[in-house]
Design a protein around this motif. Structure first.
Motif, PDB file in Angstrom:
ATOM      1  N   PRO A   1       0.807  -1.226   0.000  1.00  0.00           N
ATOM      2  CA  PRO A   1       0.000   0.000   0.000  1.00  0.00           C
ATOM      3  C   PRO A   1       0.838   1.273   0.000  1.00  0.00           C
ATOM      4  O   PRO A   1       0.370   2.320  -0.454  1.00  0.00           O
ATOM      5  CB  PRO A   1      -0.829  -0.126   1.288  1.00  0.00           C
ATOM      6  N   LEU A   2       2.072   1.207   0.513  1.00  0.00           N
ATOM      7  CA  LEU A   2       2.930   2.400   0.479  1.00  0.00           C
ATOM      8  C   LEU A   2       3.643   2.555  -0.852  1.00  0.00           C
ATOM      9  O   LEU A   2       4.417   3.486  -1.038  1.00  0.00           O
ATOM     10  CB  LEU A   2       3.949   2.351   1.626  1.00  0.00           C
ATOM     11  N   ALA A   3       3.368   1.637  -1.784  1.00  0.00           N
ATOM     12  CA  ALA A   3       3.888   1.747  -3.148  1.00  0.00           C
ATOM     13  C   ALA A   3       2.711   1.796  -4.129  1.00  0.00           C
ATOM     14  O   ALA A   3       2.754   1.227  -5.204  1.00  0.00           O
ATOM     15  CB  ALA A   3       4.819   0.578  -3.466  1.00  0.00           C
ATOM     16  N   HIS A   4       1.647   2.453  -3.708  1.00  0.00           N
ATOM     17  CA  HIS A   4       0.417   2.673  -4.483  1.00  0.00           C
ATOM     18  C   HIS A   4      -0.534   1.491  -4.480  1.00  0.00           C
ATOM     19  O   HIS A   4      -1.642   1.599  -5.000  1.00  0.00           O
ATOM     20  CB  HIS A   4       0.728   3.102  -5.923  1.00  0.00           C
ATOM     21  N   GLY A   5      -0.133   0.353  -3.925  1.00  0.00           N
ATOM     22  CA  GLY A   5      -1.056  -0.761  -3.795  1.00  0.00           C
ATOM     23  C   GLY A   5      -1.509  -1.324  -5.129  1.00  0.00           C
ATOM     24  O   GLY A   5      -0.783  -1.313  -6.123  1.00  0.00           O
ATOM     25  N   GLY A   6      -2.741  -1.844  -5.146  1.00  0.00           N
ATOM     26  CA  GLY A   6      -3.271  -2.454  -6.353  1.00  0.00           C
ATOM     27  C   GLY A   6      -3.635  -1.422  -7.413  1.00  0.00           C
ATOM     28  O   GLY A   6      -3.706  -0.217  -7.153  1.00  0.00           O
ATOM     29  N   PRO A   7      -3.854  -1.883  -8.644  1.00  0.00           N
ATOM     30  CA  PRO A   7      -4.172  -0.952  -9.739  1.00  0.00           C
ATOM     31  C   PRO A   7      -5.504  -0.246  -9.528  1.00  0.00           C
ATOM     32  O   PRO A   7      -6.403  -0.747  -8.849  1.00  0.00           O
ATOM     33  CB  PRO A   7      -4.209  -1.865 -10.974  1.00  0.00           C
ATOM     34  N   VAL A   8      -5.615   0.936 -10.158  1.00  0.00           N
ATOM     35  CA  VAL A   8      -6.868   1.699 -10.109  1.00  0.00           C
ATOM     36  C   VAL A   8      -7.739   1.416 -11.330  1.00  0.00           C
ATOM     37  O   VAL A   8      -8.924   1.750 -11.333  1.00  0.00           O
ATOM     38  CB  VAL A   8      -6.587   3.216  -9.995  1.00  0.00           C
ATOM     39  N   HIS A   9      -7.147   0.791 -12.364  1.00  0.00           N
ATOM     40  CA  HIS A   9      -7.923   0.510 -13.581  1.00  0.00           C
ATOM     41  C   HIS A   9      -7.145  -0.480 -14.432  1.00  0.00           C
ATOM     42  O   HIS A   9      -5.913  -0.484 -14.434  1.00  0.00           O
ATOM     43  CB  HIS A   9      -8.158   1.799 -14.377  1.00  0.00           C
ATOM     44  N   TRP A  10      -7.867  -1.305 -15.170  1.00  0.00           N
ATOM     45  CA  TRP A  10      -7.256  -2.127 -16.202  1.00  0.00           C
ATOM     46  C   TRP A  10      -8.265  -2.268 -17.331  1.00  0.00           C
ATOM     47  O   TRP A  10      -9.480  -2.170 -17.141  1.00  0.00           O
ATOM     48  CB  TRP A  10      -6.832  -3.499 -15.661  1.00  0.00           C
ATOM     49  N   GLY A  11      -7.752  -2.435 -18.542  1.00  0.00           N
ATOM     50  CA  GLY A  11      -8.632  -2.492 -19.705  1.00  0.00           C
ATOM     51  C   GLY A  11      -8.571  -1.218 -20.513  1.00  0.00           C
ATOM     52  O   GLY A  11      -7.504  -0.607 -20.652  1.00  0.00           O
ATOM     53  N   ASP A  12      -9.700  -0.798 -21.036  1.00  0.00           N
ATOM     54  CA  ASP A  12      -9.772   0.333 -21.962  1.00  0.00           C
ATOM     55  C   ASP A  12      -9.228   1.619 -21.330  1.00  0.00           C
ATOM     56  O   ASP A  12      -9.819   2.144 -20.383  1.00  0.00           O
ATOM     57  CB  ASP A  12     -11.232   0.540 -22.372  1.00  0.00           C
ATOM     58  N   PRO A  13      -8.126   2.169 -21.852  1.00  0.00           N
ATOM     59  CA  PRO A  13      -7.568   3.398 -21.270  1.00  0.00           C
ATOM     60  C   PRO A  13      -8.521   4.585 -21.368  1.00  0.00           C
ATOM     61  O   PRO A  13      -8.477   5.485 -20.516  1.00  0.00           O
ATOM     62  CB  PRO A  13      -6.293   3.640 -22.100  1.00  0.00           C
ATOM     63  N   ALA A  14      -9.371   4.601 -22.395  1.00  0.00           N
ATOM     64  CA  ALA A  14     -10.277   5.740 -22.588  1.00  0.00           C
ATOM     65  C   ALA A  14     -11.240   5.901 -21.424  1.00  0.00           C
ATOM     66  O   ALA A  14     -11.747   7.011 -21.182  1.00  0.00           O
ATOM     67  CB  ALA A  14     -11.050   5.584 -23.893  1.00  0.00           C
ATOM     68  N   GLU A  15     -11.496   4.832 -20.682  1.00  0.00           N
ATOM     69  CA  GLU A  15     -12.426   4.916 -19.552  1.00  0.00           C
ATOM     70  C   GLU A  15     -11.890   5.811 -18.444  1.00  0.00           C
ATOM     71  O   GLU A  15     -12.658   6.277 -17.599  1.00  0.00           O
ATOM     72  CB  GLU A  15     -12.726   3.516 -19.016  1.00  0.00           C
ATOM     73  N   ILE A  16     -10.580   6.039 -18.414  1.00  0.00           N
ATOM     74  CA  ILE A  16     -10.006   6.976 -17.430  1.00  0.00           C
ATOM     75  C   ILE A  16      -9.343   8.168 -18.137  1.00  0.00           C
ATOM     76  O   ILE A  16      -8.411   8.771 -17.623  1.00  0.00           O
ATOM     77  CB  ILE A  16      -9.023   6.276 -16.465  1.00  0.00           C
ATOM     78  N   GLY A  17      -9.840   8.472 -19.341  1.00  0.00           N
ATOM     79  CA  GLY A  17      -9.423   9.690 -20.022  1.00  0.00           C
ATOM     80  C   GLY A  17      -8.125   9.611 -20.798  1.00  0.00           C
ATOM     81  O   GLY A  17      -7.573  10.647 -21.186  1.00  0.00           O
ATOM     82  N   ILE A  18      -7.620   8.408 -21.049  1.00  0.00           N
ATOM     83  CA  ILE A  18      -6.368   8.247 -21.809  1.00  0.00           C
ATOM     84  C   ILE A  18      -6.735   7.763 -23.200  1.00  0.00           C
ATOM     85  O   ILE A  18      -7.198   6.632 -23.377  1.00  0.00           O
ATOM     86  CB  ILE A  18      -5.429   7.242 -21.104  1.00  0.00           C
ATOM     87  N   HIS A  19      -6.526   8.600 -24.207  1.00  0.00           N
ATOM     88  CA  HIS A  19      -6.993   8.298 -25.557  1.00  0.00           C
ATOM     89  C   HIS A  19      -5.909   7.737 -26.463  1.00  0.00           C
ATOM     90  O   HIS A  19      -6.223   7.161 -27.508  1.00  0.00           O
ATOM     91  CB  HIS A  19      -7.633   9.544 -26.167  1.00  0.00           C
TER      92      HIS A  19
END
Length: 274
Positions: A189-207
């Motif tokens: 957890p002090l190294a950001h822990g688990g991922p915040v997203h996986w799959g389609d990058p566009a779902e988190i604003g990355i085009h």
């Protein structure tokens, strides 16, 4: 003369790695270096902004896991090691004035003042070592590049003048390794822990995942899944809104390597106010 290229330092003891950074013979990224020890992102601010920044970290523990704070005016990070000088022990620094990027430096002794406070934030390079030990390759380390980082559409929780979007780092993972990668990174957890997203990058604003905002492009092989973790470059985005008269951060990918073993996270968490 002892070689200080990245490949050599990957297999060198931590004392040799830090010496090469401190004397200026190594100024590149730290991915894969200091295996087994916590790496940290960096933010140095005037003391007038320190409390608001600490609140920002507390409210956003995924991108800003706080692992150490200096005393005001003291450049020695005494809680992270017996001889860590924040002015010299990071390979490259980035300097902001009034929220605007104004330059870089490889030594900040001339910029340090008695009014400054240094913050060390956990880094995903720490869990990468655990992933590689489990046999999961890290393309950017094997190819001596910096992990790609993106400004996402995920909002952070504001604190005082600090706010902005979360920055995320990306690694391509084979589908058969996805559950293992998630489980391993969650242990840190002090190294950001688990991922915040996986799959389609566009779902988190990355085009366009081949055009990172920081770091270097990395391939996403056919069938692989792009996986995104919260990233310690997030405070650099928050600086755009806070606009302190001066702030010094690490250059993305160029971290502080601490003396704290990766498996000491539990001990650190027990000392951290929840």
């Amino acid at each position: 003369m002892v070689s200080t290229d990245h490949d050599t330092l990957r297999h060198a003891p931590l004392s040799q790695v830090r010496a090469a950074i401190r004397d200026g013979t190594y100024r590149a990224h730290t991915a894969g270096l200091g295996a087994g020890y916590l790496q940290a992102n960096l933010a140095i601010l005037p003391s007038a902004h320190a409390l608001d920044f600490m609140r920002f970290c507390q409210r956003n523990p995924k991108p800003c896991p706080l692992v150490g704070v200096s005393d005001t005016g003291n450049p020695m990070m005494t809680t992270l090691g017996h001889d860590i000088d924040i002015r010299t022990d990071v390979p490259a620094y980035t300097i902001y004035r009034d929220g605007t990027l104004t330059g870089t430096a490889t030594d900040i002794a001339d910029l340090w003042s008695d009014d400054m406070v240094a913050f060390a934030l956990g880094c995903s390079f720490t869990f990468e070592n655990a992933l590689m030990q489990a046999g999961i390759p890290m393309w950017h380390i094997d190819n001596d590049t910096t992990v790609p980082m993106f400004r996402s559409s995920i909002d952070t929780v504001p604190a005082g003048p600090f706010s902005g979007k979360m920055v995320v780092s990306m690694r391509a993972v084979a589908p058969g390794h996805l559950d293992q990668v998630r489980a391993i990174s969650q242990r840190f957890p002090l190294a950001h822990g688990g991922p915040v997203h996986w799959g389609d990058p566009a779902e988190i604003g990355i085009h366009d995942p081949q055009r990172p905002d920081w770091g270097d492009p990395a391939p996403i092989p056919d069938g692989h899944v792009p996986v995104f973790w919260a990233c310690g470059v997030t405070p650099q985005v928050a600086l755009e809104s806070a606009s302190p008269p001066i702030c010094i951060t690490h250059t993305p990918g160029h971290m502080l390597i601490t003396d704290i073993p990766e498996d000491a996270e539990t001990a650190i968490l027990s000392q951290t106010p929840q």
